[in-house]
Design an enzyme around this catalytic site. Sequence first.
Site, PDB file in Angstrom:
ATOM      1  N   ILE A   1       0.823  -1.205   0.000  1.00 45.56           N
ATOM      2  CA  ILE A   1       0.000   0.000   0.000  1.00 45.56           C
ATOM      3  C   ILE A   1       0.858   1.256   0.000  1.00 45.56           C
ATOM      4  O   ILE A   1       0.579   2.217  -0.727  1.00 45.56           O
ATOM      5  CB  ILE A   1      -0.964  -0.009   1.200  1.00 45.56           C
ATOM      6  CG1 ILE A   1      -2.017  -1.113   1.028  1.00 45.56           C
ATOM      7  CG2 ILE A   1      -1.645   1.350   1.363  1.00 45.56           C
ATOM      8  CD1 ILE A   1      -2.914  -1.306   2.239  1.00 45.56           C
TER       9      ILE A   1
ATOM     10  N   ASP B   1      11.332   3.253   4.931  1.00 44.30           N
ATOM     11  CA  ASP B   1      11.077   1.859   5.281  1.00 44.30           C
ATOM     12  C   ASP B   1      12.315   1.324   5.991  1.00 44.30           C
ATOM     13  O   ASP B   1      13.424   1.870   5.833  1.00 44.30           O
ATOM     14  CB  ASP B   1      10.794   1.031   4.019  1.00 44.30           C
ATOM     15  CG  ASP B   1      10.001  -0.243   4.310  1.00 44.30           C
ATOM     16  OD1 ASP B   1       8.810  -0.296   3.971  1.00 44.30           O
ATOM     17  OD2 ASP B   1      10.598  -1.181   4.885  1.00 44.30           O
TER      18      ASP B   1
ATOM     19  N   ASP C   1      13.590   2.905  10.802  1.00 40.07           N
ATOM     20  CA  ASP C   1      12.941   1.930  11.674  1.00 40.07           C
ATOM     21  C   ASP C   1      11.991   2.707  12.572  1.00 40.07           C
ATOM     22  O   ASP C   1      12.426   3.409  13.490  1.00 40.07           O
ATOM     23  CB  ASP C   1      13.993   1.185  12.501  1.00 40.07           C
ATOM     24  CG  ASP C   1      13.384   0.188  13.481  1.00 40.07           C
ATOM     25  OD1 ASP C   1      12.148   0.120  13.597  1.00 40.07           O
ATOM     26  OD2 ASP C   1      14.155  -0.529  14.147  1.00 40.07           O
ATOM     27  N   VAL C   2      10.694   2.591  12.320  1.00 47.39           N
ATOM     28  CA  VAL C   2       9.726   3.426  13.029  1.00 47.39           C
ATOM     29  C   VAL C   2       9.591   3.049  14.498  1.00 47.39           C
ATOM     30  O   VAL C   2       8.965   3.789  15.269  1.00 47.39           O
ATOM     31  CB  VAL C   2       8.340   3.382  12.350  1.00 47.39           C
ATOM     32  CG1 VAL C   2       8.416   3.943  10.942  1.00 47.39           C
ATOM     33  CG2 VAL C   2       7.758   1.961  12.359  1.00 47.39           C
TER      34      VAL C   2
ATOM     35  N   ASN D   1       2.308   4.506   7.470  1.00 45.20           N
ATOM     36  CA  ASN D   1       1.829   3.254   6.898  1.00 45.20           C
ATOM     37  C   ASN D   1       2.587   2.026   7.384  1.00 45.20           C
ATOM     38  O   ASN D   1       2.168   0.901   7.135  1.00 45.20           O
ATOM     39  CB  ASN D   1       1.921   3.336   5.361  1.00 45.20           C
ATOM     40  CG  ASN D   1       1.472   2.073   4.678  1.00 45.20           C
ATOM     41  OD1 ASN D   1       0.299   1.710   4.705  1.00 45.20           O
ATOM     42  ND2 ASN D   1       2.418   1.357   4.070  1.00 45.20           N
TER      43      ASN D   1
ATOM     44  N   SER E   1      -6.737  -0.589   9.943  1.00 41.41           N
ATOM     45  CA  SER E   1      -7.214  -1.870   9.436  1.00 41.41           C
ATOM     46  C   SER E   1      -8.679  -1.978   9.828  1.00 41.41           C
ATOM     47  O   SER E   1      -9.123  -1.322  10.787  1.00 41.41           O
ATOM     48  CB  SER E   1      -6.419  -3.023  10.064  1.00 41.41           C
ATOM     49  OG  SER E   1      -7.074  -4.264   9.894  1.00 41.41           O
TER      50      SER E   1
ATOM     51  N   TYR F   1      -2.124  -7.131  17.104  1.00 39.49           N
ATOM     52  CA  TYR F   1      -2.395  -6.326  15.910  1.00 39.49           C
ATOM     53  C   TYR F   1      -3.703  -5.560  16.048  1.00 39.49           C
ATOM     54  O   TYR F   1      -3.764  -4.347  15.799  1.00 39.49           O
ATOM     55  CB  TYR F   1      -2.436  -7.244  14.693  1.00 39.49           C
ATOM     56  CG  TYR F   1      -2.617  -6.546  13.364  1.00 39.49           C
ATOM     57  CD1 TYR F   1      -1.510  -6.088  12.656  1.00 39.49           C
ATOM     58  CD2 TYR F   1      -3.882  -6.369  12.813  1.00 39.49           C
ATOM     59  CE1 TYR F   1      -1.666  -5.461  11.434  1.00 39.49           C
ATOM     60  CE2 TYR F   1      -4.035  -5.744  11.585  1.00 39.49           C
ATOM     61  CZ  TYR F   1      -2.936  -5.287  10.898  1.00 39.49           C
ATOM     62  OH  TYR F   1      -3.091  -4.666   9.691  1.00 39.49           O
TER      63      TYR F   1
ATOM     64  N   LYS G   1      -4.300  -1.491  16.130  1.00 42.31           N
ATOM     65  CA  LYS G   1      -5.107  -0.789  15.137  1.00 42.31           C
ATOM     66  C   LYS G   1      -6.300  -0.083  15.786  1.00 42.31           C
ATOM     67  O   LYS G   1      -6.677   1.020  15.387  1.00 42.31           O
ATOM     68  CB  LYS G   1      -5.565  -1.758  14.053  1.00 42.31           C
ATOM     69  CG  LYS G   1      -4.425  -2.347  13.229  1.00 42.31           C
ATOM     70  CD  LYS G   1      -3.576  -1.266  12.569  1.00 42.31           C
ATOM     71  CE  LYS G   1      -2.476  -1.857  11.703  1.00 42.31           C
ATOM     72  NZ  LYS G   1      -1.658  -0.808  11.043  1.00 42.31           N
TER      73      LYS G   1
ATOM     74  N   THR H   1      -1.400  -7.950  -0.165  1.00 41.67           N
ATOM     75  CA  THR H   1      -0.028  -7.545   0.111  1.00 41.67           C
ATOM     76  C   THR H   1       0.667  -8.701   0.819  1.00 41.67           C
ATOM     77  O   THR H   1       0.048  -9.737   1.091  1.00 41.67           O
ATOM     78  CB  THR H   1       0.026  -6.304   1.013  1.00 41.67           C
ATOM     79  OG1 THR H   1      -0.436  -6.659   2.331  1.00 41.67           O
ATOM     80  CG2 THR H   1      -0.850  -5.179   0.451  1.00 41.67           C
TER      81      THR H   1
END
Length: 244
Positions: free
Chosen positions: A16, A35, A52-53, A79, A128, A141, A145, A176
């Site tokens: 995405i 990224d 690296d977020v 993202n 999501s 996860y 979200k 993806t």
Amino acid sequence: MLEGKRILITGAARGIGLAVAQAAIAKGARVVLADVDGAALAGQALPYVVMDVSDAGSVAAGMAQAVATLGCLDGLVNNATMLDESHAADVTEAWFERVLSVNLTSILRVSQAALPHLGGGAIVNTLSTQAMFGQANSVAYATAKGGGLNLSRAMAVDFAPQSIRVNAVAPGFIDTRMAVMADGTHEHTTEWFKDIYVGRRKIPLARAGTPDDCAGAYLFLLSDMARYITGQCLAVDGGLTATY
């Protein structure tokens, strides 16, 4: 639509994030990809920074490089995300915190780093459909979200005095690498997916989406067409969240 806009997109080496970047460039934007996968970024032939977020130092360094390239920012797309297949009964605290750092806290971490360089503009966070409902074996996860949904609202309120809009996109089943489960099976090829989501139209449009299907929602929210929209979440899910 985005002529002259300067946009940083995290998690942009593929999927995405990359689709949004390519669509934004086609509409006149200048884009820097970010990224953790430097090798994948290098293969895209677009300006990029390795970031690296989950690491504040990496975020600060990557943001400085991105701003040096763009001058300042008109848009940010948070993202970056990671896959999780954990059960609430046995997920470890370390794993739970790792998933939250990448999928939730990174939204705030990167946004705070971008804030001094945003002269108004827009932030768009990738969530999501799991932000709205639970799913088995995805506790970390889904928690991240769901937290991202209210974080987006809180940021919208707090950043409004600086003329920064904050919204979110909630993709559904999108083709993806996130659709590839831990055992290597592609979720969309399973019999239960083809039966329930396609055959019985749990997804009313009866198919999984593609990254390109998602890109338009981001472009709209980044653009001045959405200038009076903030604190909202747009589901891009083929109608999944319209059913029960």
